[in-house]
Structures are given as C-alpha cells and as structure tokens.
Write an enzyme that holds these catalytic residues in place. Sequence first.
Site, PDB file in Angstrom:
ATOM      1  N   ILE A 189       0.783  -1.131   0.091  1.00 41.66           N
ATOM      2  CA  ILE A 189       0.024   0.045  -0.087  1.00 41.66           C
ATOM      3  C   ILE A 189       0.915   1.214  -0.071  1.00 41.66           C
ATOM      4  O   ILE A 189       0.655   2.112  -0.671  1.00 41.66           O
ATOM      5  CB  ILE A 189      -0.787  -0.209   1.148  1.00 41.66           C
ATOM      6  CG1 ILE A 189      -1.734  -1.150   1.234  1.00 41.66           C
ATOM      7  CG2 ILE A 189      -1.810   1.203   1.253  1.00 41.66           C
ATOM      8  CD1 ILE A 189      -2.745  -1.430   2.412  1.00 41.66           C
ATOM      9  N   LEU A 205      12.908  -2.407   4.064  1.00 41.71           N
ATOM     10  CA  LEU A 205      13.066  -3.154   2.818  1.00 41.71           C
ATOM     11  C   LEU A 205      12.907  -4.736   3.285  1.00 41.71           C
ATOM     12  O   LEU A 205      13.391  -5.555   2.419  1.00 41.71           O
ATOM     13  CB  LEU A 205      14.030  -2.979   1.988  1.00 41.71           C
ATOM     14  CG  LEU A 205      14.323  -1.743   1.530  1.00 41.71           C
ATOM     15  CD1 LEU A 205      15.650  -1.526   0.242  1.00 41.71           C
ATOM     16  CD2 LEU A 205      13.090  -1.325   0.869  1.00 41.71           C
ATOM     17  N   THR A 214      -9.590  -5.477  12.125  1.00 42.35           N
ATOM     18  CA  THR A 214      -9.418  -6.607  12.995  1.00 42.35           C
ATOM     19  C   THR A 214      -9.391  -6.117  14.705  1.00 42.35           C
ATOM     20  O   THR A 214      -9.459  -6.615  15.382  1.00 42.35           O
ATOM     21  CB  THR A 214      -8.097  -7.580  12.720  1.00 42.35           C
ATOM     22  OG1 THR A 214      -7.244  -6.452  13.083  1.00 42.35           O
ATOM     23  CG2 THR A 214      -8.158  -8.092  11.481  1.00 42.35           C
ATOM     24  N   TYR A 241      -2.228  -9.218  15.983  1.00 42.41           N
ATOM     25  CA  TYR A 241      -1.990  -8.370  14.984  1.00 42.41           C
ATOM     26  C   TYR A 241      -3.225  -7.158  15.466  1.00 42.41           C
ATOM     27  O   TYR A 241      -2.904  -6.016  15.336  1.00 42.41           O
ATOM     28  CB  TYR A 241      -2.415  -8.820  13.647  1.00 42.41           C
ATOM     29  CG  TYR A 241      -2.255  -7.605  12.534  1.00 42.41           C
ATOM     30  CD1 TYR A 241      -1.510  -6.856  12.207  1.00 42.41           C
ATOM     31  CD2 TYR A 241      -3.594  -7.221  12.009  1.00 42.41           C
ATOM     32  CE1 TYR A 241      -1.282  -6.014  11.444  1.00 42.41           C
ATOM     33  CE2 TYR A 241      -3.899  -6.394  11.063  1.00 42.41           C
ATOM     34  CZ  TYR A 241      -2.476  -5.706  10.453  1.00 42.41           C
ATOM     35  OH  TYR A 241      -2.393  -4.996   9.539  1.00 42.41           O
ATOM     36  N   LYS A 294      -2.636  -2.903  16.670  1.00 38.26           N
ATOM     37  CA  LYS A 294      -3.255  -1.847  16.047  1.00 38.26           C
ATOM     38  C   LYS A 294      -3.980  -1.072  16.732  1.00 38.26           C
ATOM     39  O   LYS A 294      -4.057   0.179  16.865  1.00 38.26           O
ATOM     40  CB  LYS A 294      -3.856  -2.398  14.734  1.00 38.26           C
ATOM     41  CG  LYS A 294      -2.885  -2.660  13.564  1.00 38.26           C
ATOM     42  CD  LYS A 294      -2.202  -1.783  13.128  1.00 38.26           C
ATOM     43  CE  LYS A 294      -1.455  -2.170  11.580  1.00 38.26           C
ATOM     44  NZ  LYS A 294      -0.663  -1.170  11.036  1.00 38.26           N
TER      45      LYS A 294
END
Length: 310
Positions: free
Chosen positions: A13, A34, A122, A145, A149
């Site tokens: 994204i 990276l 989520t 996860y 967040k």
Amino acid sequence: MIFSVVTGGAGFIGSHLVDALVGRGERVVVIDSLAAGSRDNLGKHLDEGLVTLVEADLLGDGWQRSLAGATRVFHLAADPDVRQSAIAPDSQIRNNIMGTYRVLEAMRVHRVGEIAFTSTSTVYGEAAVIPTPEDYTPLEPVSVYGASKLACEALISSYCHSFGMKAWVYRFANIIGARSGHGVITDFIRKLREDPEVLEILGDGRQSKSYLEVSECVRAMLYAVDNAPSQYNVFNIGSEDWVDVRRIADIVVGEMGLTGVKYRFTGGERGWVGDVPRMQLAVDRMRTLGWKPEIGSAESVRSAVRAMLE
C-alpha cells in the site's frame, strides 16, 4: 510544497500511496527497512529524484532526522502477518507498537504535527453489528495483530491530545492489488501454480469479507486528509459488500485459465487462529465526508488477480 514522510513506503500500500503523493507534487521521503518492501516498487521515482529512500528499521536510530521539516507522516510500516501473530507475537508487539511509539516520539521532537495511520478492521474482533461502524463497541480483537493496531490507535490519540498533533486513523478492510505479497489471492495463485488440479482452501470456504482495490484505498486516504478537519479522525475504508473465499477461488481459477480444479477444504469456520469469518465495514462516515468506493469486492478481487498475474 507539502513534505510527506511515508514509513513502509516501499511496501504494497505504501508504494501506491507514494505514487499518488508524487502525482500531487509533494516532496516525499520514504523510510523502509526493505524487509518486506522492495526498492523496485519505488524505482522510477528514485531514478528521477522525486523520492528519497531512507533504508532503516524504526526500532533503530538515525532515521529520525529525516522528519525534520516534514508536514505530515503517513505511518504504514508494520508487521501485517495476522496468522504468524498467533505463533510468534513478539515481532508484531515490537514492530507495530514500539515502532509507532518511536515514530510519534520523532514527530514530537521534530515538531511534525500530522500523522495518518493505517489500522485495520481486526480491531473490532468478531463484531455483532455488520456492517460495522467506527463507533462500535466493545473493541475486542481476536488476534495479536488486531490488538497491536488498537494499541497504536490509543498511542496516537494520546499524542494528539497531549502534544497538539492531528491524526487520521484508517481501519482497512482487505486491501488488494498489484505489488501485494501476502493474502488469500497470493496464496491461491502460488498453490495453483504448484498444483493446477487441486486447490487447498483454509476453513470451509464460506468466510465472507469486504475487499477493496488498492488505488481506491489510497484515494480514500488522501480524501480524508484533505477533507477531515478534526484533531483525531477515525475512518473505515472498504467496499460496501463482501465476497466469500470460495468465490475468490473461482475468480482466481478463471483468470488463470484453469478448468477442472478440485477444491479441498481444511474445515472449520476460521481459516486460521485469529481469523474473523465475517467482516464488512460501514463506510457511512467516509460517505458523509464525500467519498464512496467506486467498485465492489468481487470487482476488486478480479482487478487484483489480473494485476498480480501480470
């Protein structure tokens, strides 16, 4: 000239966002280790000197000076692997929560007043209300996860109110498209290339979720930045319908030109530990702002499959 810093800007994204920011004439600095992103995703911009790449891990030091003079930070850098978080959660705690804290601290020190943060659907857990609005409670994530967040959202809110920052928090549905390196479409393409006769599908194939093509996602992100004036803004971003996993399999098989593929289901309503079997976000808040998705879930899936096969 607006000066934007994009963490994770060499990723899926992030690189599409960088494309859009460059198209708007902004100065862009990308901070990316990276580890998951690729320099190739930024190639043309790097070659033309339109983007500066700072190769760095947010848990390290030295990258912070890149924020000096910035207008805003688009914070996308994260460990997005929901499945792996149920096996080894340490990476998501460090990279998502601590990484966000370090970005906020660098912003505070360098007096950067605006942050746009990519969160996730989520955070809602297994919501009893579908489509799920931004004010839904209780927020009870079922994956590490999602929990990481949600913790990041809380940190950002606290920094906004403690240090006068402004934030846009985006709770994404499943964002798909070119340059994506993980997810159900990637898995299906990989499996079918290995065995074009049998496709293993996690769960019972009836998991139904909302999907949105990445260019539509980026359009929504920038629309919110341009038009939402509150100090702390939270927006769902997704399509206004959903599609089940079996239908996604049918689309992938069809776009690959395969026939006679047999589906083998692993069983159960979840594809993996922490999976949310049904998810669709209410996007009324974005609609009120003036944005609406131009395509639905099935069309987004088909567009993504074609882009990824190319």
